[in-house]
Every structure is written in C-alpha cells, then in structure tokens.
Write an enzyme that holds these catalytic residues in place. Structure first.
Site, mmCIF file in Angstrom:
data_model
loop_
_atom_site.group_PDB
_atom_site.id
_atom_site.type_symbol
_atom_site.label_atom_id
_atom_site.label_comp_id
_atom_site.label_asym_id
_atom_site.label_seq_id
_atom_site.Cartn_x
_atom_site.Cartn_y
_atom_site.Cartn_z
ATOM 1 N N GLU A 55 0.746 -1.204 -0.174
ATOM 2 C CA GLU A 55 -0.191 0.001 -0.156
ATOM 3 C C GLU A 55 0.821 1.121 -0.073
ATOM 4 O OE1 GLU A 55 -3.127 0.331 -0.217
ATOM 5 O OE2 GLU A 55 -4.012 -1.407 0.738
ATOM 6 N N CYS B 164 -2.361 8.993 2.749
ATOM 7 C CA CYS B 164 -2.175 8.533 1.675
ATOM 8 C C CYS B 164 -3.123 8.866 0.273
ATOM 9 C CB CYS B 164 -1.819 7.016 1.701
ATOM 10 S SG CYS B 164 -3.146 6.224 2.450
HETATM 11 P P1 NAD Z 1 8.322 4.740 4.666
HETATM 12 O O1 NAD Z 1 8.410 4.213 3.490
HETATM 13 O O2 NAD Z 1 9.520 5.612 5.030
HETATM 14 O O3 NAD Z 1 8.244 3.888 5.884
HETATM 15 C C1 NAD Z 1 7.194 2.791 6.138
HETATM 16 C C2 NAD Z 1 7.773 1.740 6.989
HETATM 17 O O4 NAD Z 1 8.794 0.886 6.353
HETATM 18 C C3 NAD Z 1 8.151 2.349 8.361
HETATM 19 O O5 NAD Z 1 7.969 1.052 9.360
HETATM 20 C C4 NAD Z 1 9.873 2.165 8.044
HETATM 21 O O6 NAD Z 1 10.301 1.901 9.134
HETATM 22 C C5 NAD Z 1 9.902 0.925 7.145
HETATM 23 N N1 NAD Z 1 10.988 0.980 6.127
HETATM 24 C C6 NAD Z 1 11.771 2.078 6.155
HETATM 25 N N2 NAD Z 1 12.860 1.448 5.108
HETATM 26 C C7 NAD Z 1 12.605 0.196 5.168
HETATM 27 C C8 NAD Z 1 13.312 -0.816 4.371
HETATM 28 N N3 NAD Z 1 14.456 -0.411 3.505
HETATM 29 N N4 NAD Z 1 12.996 -2.095 4.390
HETATM 30 C C9 NAD Z 1 11.883 -2.256 5.026
HETATM 31 N N5 NAD Z 1 11.047 -1.468 5.666
HETATM 32 C C10 NAD Z 1 11.659 -0.192 5.910
HETATM 33 O O7 NAD Z 1 6.940 5.758 4.978
HETATM 34 P P2 NAD Z 1 6.474 6.749 5.968
HETATM 35 O O8 NAD Z 1 7.329 7.862 5.704
HETATM 36 O O9 NAD Z 1 6.598 6.061 7.195
HETATM 37 O O10 NAD Z 1 4.680 6.929 5.654
HETATM 38 C C11 NAD Z 1 4.685 7.799 4.768
HETATM 39 C C12 NAD Z 1 4.443 7.075 3.259
HETATM 40 O O11 NAD Z 1 3.428 6.172 3.404
HETATM 41 C C13 NAD Z 1 3.663 7.968 2.473
HETATM 42 O O12 NAD Z 1 4.267 7.728 1.056
HETATM 43 C C14 NAD Z 1 2.199 7.560 2.182
HETATM 44 O O13 NAD Z 1 1.571 7.797 0.811
HETATM 45 C C15 NAD Z 1 2.290 6.143 2.308
HETATM 46 N N6 NAD Z 1 1.059 5.443 3.197
HETATM 47 C C16 NAD Z 1 0.242 4.674 2.214
HETATM 48 C C17 NAD Z 1 -0.931 4.218 2.567
HETATM 49 C C18 NAD Z 1 -1.835 3.413 1.675
HETATM 50 O O14 NAD Z 1 -2.586 2.803 2.281
HETATM 51 N N7 NAD Z 1 -1.622 3.484 0.461
HETATM 52 C C19 NAD Z 1 -1.303 4.400 4.025
HETATM 53 C C20 NAD Z 1 -0.624 5.408 4.669
HETATM 54 C C21 NAD Z 1 0.883 5.936 4.428
#
Ligand code: NAD
Length: 490
Positions: free
Chosen positions: A258, A291
C-alpha cells in the site's frame, strides 16, 4: 504534555526490553521534545520474533482452529475499545493528531473498521467445490481449499498508525497467519500496545509479535530477506515499496504493498455548490498526511480564477484555527518530524521556483511551539508537469490545476505515477460516473461518497501499490489456494 508509557517488544508471548536494554527516544511532533522511550530491537530480537512466529505457525493449531482465532481476535477488539483513552493519547502525542482528527481517522475509523473485519469473517471462503470432472480413468472430485499463507511481517507507517496496524494485524490473524508487527520508528507505542492486548487476550505464544526500533530499515529488511517469513504486508512510501519488491525477489516473497498517492479531485463545471465544493478542498486534515488525500484539485479553466479566489478566501477564513494541542475544534496539528517538515518546506520552495502562485500559507510556524508546524498551503497556476503536481508531498499542500473539458480532466488525473484514490463532483451523477470509471485509481468518490470503510477493499493502481487491504478481499490476501483432486473410481 504527558510522557507516554515505555513501548516494549512483544516476542514469543513475552512483553520485554530489547537485547541489552537498548532504547530510543520518541520525539513528540507538537513540541520536538522527548515524549517517551521505546525498545530498540537488535538483529537478535528480530530473529527471535521470526523464530517465534514460524514456530507458532508450524506447530500450533492457530491456522486450523477458525473459532478459537475468531474469539481471541474479538477479545483483542474489546481490549482496544476499552483502551480508547490511551490510544487517543498515543495518536495525539506520538503521531501529532489534533483532537478533531483523533475522533475520526485515528481512533473511530480504526475501531469501526476492526468491527467490520470481525463481521466479515463468516464470509471468508475456506473451501470451494469444483465438482467431478476429468477424462475416463482420471475422473476426480475436485475442490480448492484456502489456507493461511504463513508468517506475515507487517511493516507500517506513522501517519494513521492504529488504522494501518489494525488493517494488517487483524486481517492476517483472522486468515490464520502468525504476525510480526513492525511499526514506524516515530510511532512505536501504537505498535507496542498490540502486544499488550495480545497478552491480555491470552494469545498463544508467537502468534503475534511486535518489534520496535530506531533504525527505520533494519528490522524490515531482515524480514524481507528471511526465507522463514512468507509474506510482507507493507504500507509506506513507493520508494521503500520498490526496494522491498527487489529484495523480496531473492526468496520469491509474497509482497503486498500500500503505497503513496497524488490523487485528483475533479470539480466539473456544473458542480452544485461550486463555492462550497472548492472551499472544502482545503488540505488541512491531519496536516495532509494521508495517502488517499486529494492533493490535486482539478477545476474547469472557465472557472479557474473564481476557484482560486474562493480558495484564497477559504484559507483566510480558516486562519489560525489549527495547531493547538488542546483545542477540540482543531483538525490539524504539526507534521510528524523535523525531517518531514524540511521535506514539505522544500516542496513549497520548489513550487515557487517552478512558477506556481502561492494562494495561501507557505511558512513554517515556530511561534506555535517547538514542534513541526507548517501552514496550510495552496498553490494556483500549477501545471501537471510541475514536480509539486507529480510528487507526493505528504503535508498540507494543495495544488490547483485547470482543465479544458471532461476528457482533459481525466487525462490530467491519469497523468500521474500514482493511482490510489480521487473524487469527481457534478450535478449529473451519470456524467460524474463516466469520469470516475475512466480514472485509473483503486477508489474514487462520486459527489462526496466515502471510499474508505472496513468492509471495502482498499489499494492502488500503478505506483500506489499491489493488492487490496480491508474487506473480505483483504483477509483473503493472506491465503494461498490449494487444489485437492480425489480420484473417483466408481
Ligand atoms: P516509509 O516508506 O519511510 O516507511 C514505512 C515503514 O517502512 C516504516 O515502518 C519504516 O520503518 C519501514 N522501512 C523503511 N525503510 C525500509 C526498508 N528499507 N525495508 C523495510 N522497511 C523499511 O513511509 P513513512 O514515511 O513511514 O510513511 C509515509 C508514506 O506512507 C507515504 O508515502 C504515504 O503515502 C504512505 N502511506 C500509504 C498508505 C496506503 O494505504 N497506500 C497509507 C498510509 C501511508
């Protein structure tokens, strides 16, 4: 501001500290101060969680005993509801939600959607009969059984942490999987509390595990690379989603993603209450950190100047009614972190450089406190090729883009890497539906309809993701299908 209880790990049925007692600070978005401490899991802790989840899946009846699972996951629901005060505090203090946003997206929506999943459980198909077929000599009585996929790593973001954690953890558990929840480093408390509920509910050891950590990538990457983990359910940025797919390829991991969005709200020229419709498009709720927010506002060129004037007035009217921790009328607080504040500000500067006109906001607001405040901001004179129109800002920044006719509006809406959500408004439902059907996104609202609910599948087209969360479809994402054919000799 209150100091939160320590966020601990929950591994193999035990609530515990990280190896060596290591912790990290949780920084509160309202003040920039430390508001709590969380266990900083080591690689050994992550390994212990994987072993626990694998063992629970392979050696217990969790996947087979539908009734027992349902009762325990229902018990966890009761504990969550009873903890309303605490989760509201977590949403406010840790995730930076304003009180007006807590009652909606952060807590009420998560509770309602959890209840939806429980109500849907009887609709999950565990078996399908395909009847007797086959050439003479191989005639077979065939069926397909649907079985839990195994160990699920749930990797979640900070923006609406309770809602996302519920979507993954509850669906995967109901499907019969065992789960390792890894919340974002900014919101460890909203993950850790699931461990407390699981323990109180009497979950078998290892069925649910929670690991928190300061390093955003370590635990997630470890699980993505580990063959003992069967599926990664990830919500977060498209950049990390891509990396998970690449790394997961080595073990042919099932990945469910997502991701981000840059959704378009299309207001057609015949929209009823044009003024209200435009004014309501202000991107302020939870500082635009959603999002599925409609961060591109598409308006007819014939009414573009009028729309810009309406928006400027609407933002002026909104004024300073945001950013107070204790104000129940406020829907908007700070953004999550200094890093996010810098990122959003850099997009505002970029918008000005790209030649867009600032209709409202644009400044950081240190006068509101030591936290990460940024004004509700809107840009006019935006073209869809500008980076502020193409990239996800994930902050309170709206861009307003003109279109010529319905076909042009559809073209602009679809001229995006993303395809998560959107909206269309028109006096004619038929006209709105014609547009809605041509927009390539996982959901789209017509005349203000609500696309997000626990019984509806949610997910994205294109770079917004793969798979669907929530609804029966969301539970079934965690199932594999197996054909069983019994030779018929008679
Ligand atoms: P992010 O991608 O930086 O982090 C998300 C999660 O992934 C965190 O738990 C983080 O610790 C982990 N993570 C980071 N690097 C990783 C790696 N290399 N391997 C595995 N896990 C890793 O996102 P964020 O800044 O926490 O959240 C914001 C983003 O989330 C926005 O782009 C938003 O659109 C998206 N989002 C999408 C939805 C949806 O349903 N489509 C819902 C909420 C947020």
């Amino acid at each position: 501001m209150s100091i939160l209880p320590d966020a601990k790990l929950y591994i193999d049925g035990a609530i515990r500290d990280a190896e060596g007692g290591k912790t990290f600070d949780i920084i509160g978005p309202w003040t920039g101060d430390v508001v709590g401490k969380a266990a900083d899991a080591s690689p050994a802790d992550v390994d212990a969680a994987i072993v626990a989840a694998r063992t629970a899946f392979d050696t217990t009846d969790w996947a087979d005993n539908h009734q027992k699972r349902f009762e325990l996951v229902s018990k966890m629901f009761e504990l969550l509801v009873a903890d309303r005060e605490r989760i509201s505090t977590l949403a406010r203090v840790e995730a930076g939600a304003a009180i007006g946003a807590v009652s909606r997206a952060h807590v009420d929506m998560a509770v309602a959607c959890y209840k939806d999943l429980l109500d849907l459980f009887p609709q999950v198909k565990w078996e399908k009969d395909y009847g007797i077929k086959g050439p003479e000599g191989y005639k077979s009585d065939r069926k397909v059984v649907y079985e839990a996929i195994g160990v699920v790593a749930a990797i979640t973001p900070w923006n609406v942490p309770l809602y996302v954690n519920v979507g993954k953890v509850v669906s995967a558990l109901l499907a019969g999987c065992t789960v390792i929840l890894k919340p974002a480093p900014n919101t460890p408390g909203m993950g850790s509390i699931f461990g407390e509920w699981a323990e109180k509910a009497g979950f078998p050891k290892g069925v649910l595990n929670v690991i928190t950590g300061e390093d955003p990538a370590m635990a997630g990457e470890t699980m993505v690379n580990d063959p003992r983990v069967d599926l990664i359910s990830f919500t977060g940025s498209s950049a990390v989603g891509r990396r998970i797919m690449e790394q997961g390829a080595k073990t042919l991991k099932r990945v469910f993603l997502e991701l981000g969005g840059k959704s378009a709200k299309i207001v057609l020229d015949d929209a009823p209450n044009f003024q209200q419709e435009i004014a309501q498009s202000m991107l302020v709720f939870h500082a635009g950190q959603g999002c599925a927010v409609q961060s591109r506002l598409l308006v007819p060129r014939s009414r573009y100047e009028e729309a810009k004037a309406i928006l400027s007035a609407a933002y002026a009217g909104f004024g300073d009614n945001w950013g107070e921790f204790d104000n129940p009328g406020h829907m908007m607080g700070p953004v999550i972190s200094k890093r996010q504040q810098d990122r959003v500000k850099s997009y505002i500067d970029l918008g000005i450089e790209e030649g867009a006109t600032l209709l409202a906001g644009g400044k950081l607001r240190p006068d509101k406190g030591g936290g990460f405040f940024i004004e509700p901001t809107a840009f006019g004179d935006v073209t869809n090729d500008m980076r502020i129109a193409r990239e996800e800002i994930f902050g309170p920044v709206l861009v307003v883009i003109p279109f010529e006719d319905d076909a042009d509006a559809i073209r602009i809406a679809n001229d995006s890497d993303y395809g998560l959500s959107g909206g269309v408004v028109s006096a004619s439902e038929e006209r709105a539906l014609n547009v809605a059907k041509k927009v390539r996104s996982g959901s789209i609202s017509v005349n203000g309809g609500m696309c997000i609910a626990g019984d509806l599948p949610f997910g994205g087209y294109k770079a917004s993701g793969i798979g669907r969360e929530w609804g029966v479809e969301g539970i079934e994402e965690f199932l594999e299908s197996k054909v069983i054919a019994i030779r018929v000799t008679a």
